[in-house]
Design a protein around this motif. Structure first.
Motif, mmCIF file in Angstrom:
data_model
loop_
_atom_site.group_PDB
_atom_site.id
_atom_site.type_symbol
_atom_site.label_atom_id
_atom_site.label_comp_id
_atom_site.label_asym_id
_atom_site.label_seq_id
_atom_site.Cartn_x
_atom_site.Cartn_y
_atom_site.Cartn_z
ATOM 1 N N ALA A 84 0.829 -1.207 0.000
ATOM 2 C CA ALA A 84 0.000 0.000 0.000
ATOM 3 C C ALA A 84 0.861 1.253 0.000
ATOM 4 O O ALA A 84 0.582 2.225 -0.720
ATOM 5 C CB ALA A 84 -0.932 -0.006 1.200
ATOM 6 N N LEU A 85 1.946 1.250 0.765
ATOM 7 C CA LEU A 85 2.834 2.408 0.799
ATOM 8 C C LEU A 85 3.517 2.618 -0.556
ATOM 9 O O LEU A 85 3.622 3.743 -1.044
ATOM 10 C CB LEU A 85 3.893 2.226 1.886
ATOM 11 C CG LEU A 85 3.416 2.345 3.335
ATOM 12 C CD1 LEU A 85 4.533 1.942 4.287
ATOM 13 C CD2 LEU A 85 2.959 3.768 3.640
ATOM 14 N N LYS A 109 -5.161 10.041 -9.053
ATOM 15 C CA LYS A 109 -6.315 9.349 -9.644
ATOM 16 C C LYS A 109 -6.036 7.867 -9.858
ATOM 17 O O LYS A 109 -6.929 7.031 -9.694
ATOM 18 C CB LYS A 109 -6.695 10.024 -10.956
ATOM 19 C CG LYS A 109 -7.971 9.498 -11.580
ATOM 20 C CD LYS A 109 -8.361 10.307 -12.809
ATOM 21 C CE LYS A 109 -9.671 9.806 -13.398
ATOM 22 N NZ LYS A 109 -10.077 10.606 -14.590
ATOM 23 N N ARG A 110 -4.793 7.521 -10.208
ATOM 24 C CA ARG A 110 -4.501 6.118 -10.524
ATOM 25 C C ARG A 110 -3.956 5.325 -9.328
ATOM 26 O O ARG A 110 -3.822 4.105 -9.429
ATOM 27 C CB ARG A 110 -3.518 6.034 -11.678
ATOM 28 C CG ARG A 110 -2.129 6.560 -11.410
ATOM 29 C CD ARG A 110 -1.189 6.286 -12.577
ATOM 30 N NE ARG A 110 0.153 6.757 -12.310
ATOM 31 C CZ ARG A 110 0.650 7.911 -12.741
ATOM 32 N NH1 ARG A 110 -0.099 8.709 -13.482
ATOM 33 N NH2 ARG A 110 1.887 8.281 -12.436
ATOM 34 N N SER A 111 -3.646 6.016 -8.219
ATOM 35 C CA SER A 111 -3.050 5.327 -7.071
ATOM 36 C C SER A 111 -4.132 4.694 -6.195
ATOM 37 O O SER A 111 -5.124 5.356 -5.870
ATOM 38 C CB SER A 111 -2.226 6.308 -6.232
ATOM 39 O OG SER A 111 -1.139 6.814 -6.966
ATOM 40 N N PRO A 112 -3.961 3.437 -5.796
ATOM 41 C CA PRO A 112 -4.957 2.773 -4.947
ATOM 42 C C PRO A 112 -4.814 3.111 -3.468
ATOM 43 O O PRO A 112 -5.606 2.640 -2.657
ATOM 44 C CB PRO A 112 -4.677 1.290 -5.191
ATOM 45 C CG PRO A 112 -3.208 1.248 -5.462
ATOM 46 C CD PRO A 112 -2.887 2.519 -6.205
ATOM 47 N N SER A 113 -3.819 3.923 -3.118
ATOM 48 C CA SER A 113 -3.660 4.295 -1.711
ATOM 49 C C SER A 113 -3.149 5.722 -1.605
ATOM 50 O O SER A 113 -2.577 6.275 -2.548
ATOM 51 C CB SER A 113 -2.740 3.315 -0.983
ATOM 52 O OG SER A 113 -1.581 3.031 -1.723
ATOM 53 N N LEU A 137 -6.974 3.717 1.732
ATOM 54 C CA LEU A 137 -7.013 2.594 0.795
ATOM 55 C C LEU A 137 -8.302 2.653 -0.019
ATOM 56 O O LEU A 137 -9.391 2.814 0.539
ATOM 57 C CB LEU A 137 -6.964 1.260 1.557
ATOM 58 C CG LEU A 137 -5.840 1.100 2.589
ATOM 59 C CD1 LEU A 137 -6.006 -0.214 3.333
ATOM 60 C CD2 LEU A 137 -4.475 1.190 1.926
ATOM 61 N N THR A 138 -8.164 2.485 -1.317
ATOM 62 C CA THR A 138 -9.333 2.480 -2.186
ATOM 63 C C THR A 138 -9.124 1.450 -3.284
ATOM 64 O O THR A 138 -8.000 0.991 -3.524
ATOM 65 C CB THR A 138 -9.577 3.885 -2.791
ATOM 66 O OG1 THR A 138 -10.830 3.893 -3.470
ATOM 67 C CG2 THR A 138 -8.479 4.278 -3.757
ATOM 68 N N GLY A 139 -10.200 1.059 -3.945
ATOM 69 C CA GLY A 139 -10.085 0.131 -5.061
ATOM 70 C C GLY A 139 -9.389 -1.158 -4.683
ATOM 71 O O GLY A 139 -9.762 -1.834 -3.719
ATOM 72 N N GLU A 140 -8.345 -1.500 -5.448
ATOM 73 C CA GLU A 140 -7.627 -2.752 -5.213
ATOM 74 C C GLU A 140 -7.043 -2.820 -3.813
ATOM 75 O O GLU A 140 -7.071 -3.885 -3.173
ATOM 76 C CB GLU A 140 -6.504 -2.892 -6.250
ATOM 77 C CG GLU A 140 -5.693 -4.177 -6.112
ATOM 78 C CD GLU A 140 -4.547 -4.273 -7.089
ATOM 79 O OE1 GLU A 140 -3.860 -5.315 -7.089
ATOM 80 O OE2 GLU A 140 -4.330 -3.314 -7.866
ATOM 81 N N ALA A 141 -6.533 -1.711 -3.300
ATOM 82 C CA ALA A 141 -5.922 -1.715 -1.968
ATOM 83 C C ALA A 141 -6.955 -2.016 -0.894
ATOM 84 O O ALA A 141 -6.690 -2.782 0.048
ATOM 85 C CB ALA A 141 -5.243 -0.374 -1.692
ATOM 86 N N THR A 191 10.261 1.338 -0.410
ATOM 87 C CA THR A 191 9.084 2.045 0.091
ATOM 88 C C THR A 191 9.424 3.492 0.389
ATOM 89 O O THR A 191 8.642 4.399 0.106
ATOM 90 C CB THR A 191 8.546 1.353 1.354
ATOM 91 O OG1 THR A 191 8.252 -0.008 1.049
ATOM 92 C CG2 THR A 191 7.287 2.028 1.853
ATOM 93 N N ARG A 192 10.589 3.723 0.957
ATOM 94 C CA ARG A 192 10.995 5.103 1.251
ATOM 95 C C ARG A 192 11.117 5.906 -0.032
ATOM 96 O O ARG A 192 10.809 7.101 -0.062
ATOM 97 C CB ARG A 192 12.317 5.122 2.014
ATOM 98 C CG ARG A 192 12.220 4.470 3.391
ATOM 99 C CD ARG A 192 13.365 4.899 4.281
ATOM 100 N NE ARG A 192 14.682 4.605 3.732
ATOM 101 C CZ ARG A 192 15.312 3.444 3.881
ATOM 102 N NH1 ARG A 192 14.735 2.458 4.549
ATOM 103 N NH2 ARG A 192 16.517 3.257 3.368
#
Length: 202
Positions: A84-85, A109-113, A137-141, A191-192
Motif C-alpha cells: 500500500a505504501l 487518480k490512478r493510485s490505490p492508496s 485505501l481504495t479500489g484494489e488496496a 518504500t521510502r
C-alpha cells in the motif's frame, strides 16, 4: 531527542503490523468476532487505517463519536502494508516533489492508496510537533486489505475506555502503561523511495 517529523511508528512483529479503525457496532462487532470484515463492509469505498493508537483516539473521541463506537485493532501483513505504501500518492500537491499540479492529480487518480501526515497526539489528544501516518485505501488496496492482508481483528474499545478513564483521573502513568508498544517501523528502501519524506528505522 526529538522524534523525526515523518516516521512510521507502529505495533509490529516480524510479519505483521497493527493499524486502527473505528466503526459503528453493526460492523465492528462482527468483524472482531469473525476476524474478518463482514460483507456489509463496503470494499468499493476509501478506508483509512492508522498505525497510531492515540491518533485513532483523537479521531474517534476514545470511541465516543457516533458511528465510531467500536474501536478495532487490525493486524495485517507487512507485505500488504508495504504494498500500500509503495503504491501510494500523497494527498496533497507538493512543489518540488511533483512536476506540476496536473501530474500530481494524475498520480492521485490512478493510485490505490493515499499517504497523509497529521500531527501525532499525546494522552490529552493535543497535537505534537511530529507527524503520524494516515493511509487511505481504495479500489484494489481496500479489497486486498479486507480480504487478503487481514490476519486478525480485535475489539479494543474497552482498552480505549480504560486508558481514557486514567487520563481523566490524572493518572497518566497508568494510562501510558496500557498503550500499545509502538516503535519505529523498519521501512524498506523501495518504500521510502515511493513515499518521499518517510525516514528509515533508527
Amino acid at each position: 531527542m526529538a522524534e523525526p517529523m515523518h516516521q512510521i511508528r507502529a505495533l509490529h512483529t516480524a510479519s505483521t503490523v497493527t493499524v486502527y479503525q473505528a466503526y459503528r457496532p453493526e460492523i465492528g462487532l462482527p468483524a472482531a468476532r469473525d476476524g474478518r470484515f463482514p460483507a456489509v463492509w463496503q470494499r468499493d469505498r476509501m478506508t483509512w487505517i492508522k498505525p497510531s493508537f492515540l491518533w485513532m483516539m483523537y479521531r474517534c473521541g476514545w470511541g465516543s463519536k457516533e458511528g465510531q463506537e467500536t474501536v478495532l485493532a487490525v493486524e495485517i501483513t507487512r507485505e500488504g502494508f508495504e504494498w500500500a505504501l509503495e503504491h501510494a500518492c500523497l494527498t496533497h500537491y507538493e512543489r518540488g516533489l511533483h512536476p506540476d499540479r496536473a501530474a500530481w492529480k494524475r498520480q492521485l487518480k490512478r493510485s490505490p492508496s493515499r499517504v497523509q501526515w497529521d500531527p501525532e497526539r499525546d494522552l490529552h489528544l493535543s497535537p505534537l510537533p511530529h507527524r503520524s501516518l494516515q493511509l487511505g485505501l481504495t479500489g484494489e488496496a481496500a479489497r486486498r486489505y479486507a480480504d487478503e492482508w487481514t490476519v486478525s481483528i480485535t475489539d479494543v474499545t474497552t482498552l480505549a475506555h480504560t486508558i481514557h478513564a486514567h487520563v481523566r483521573d490524572g493518572d497518566l502513568a497508568s494510562a501510558r502503561r496500557l498503550l500499545p508498544a509502538e516503535h519505529p517501523y523498519p521501512v524498506p528502501a523501495a518504500t521510502r523511495t515511493a513515499v518521499p519524506g518517510i525516514v528509515a528505522h533508527g
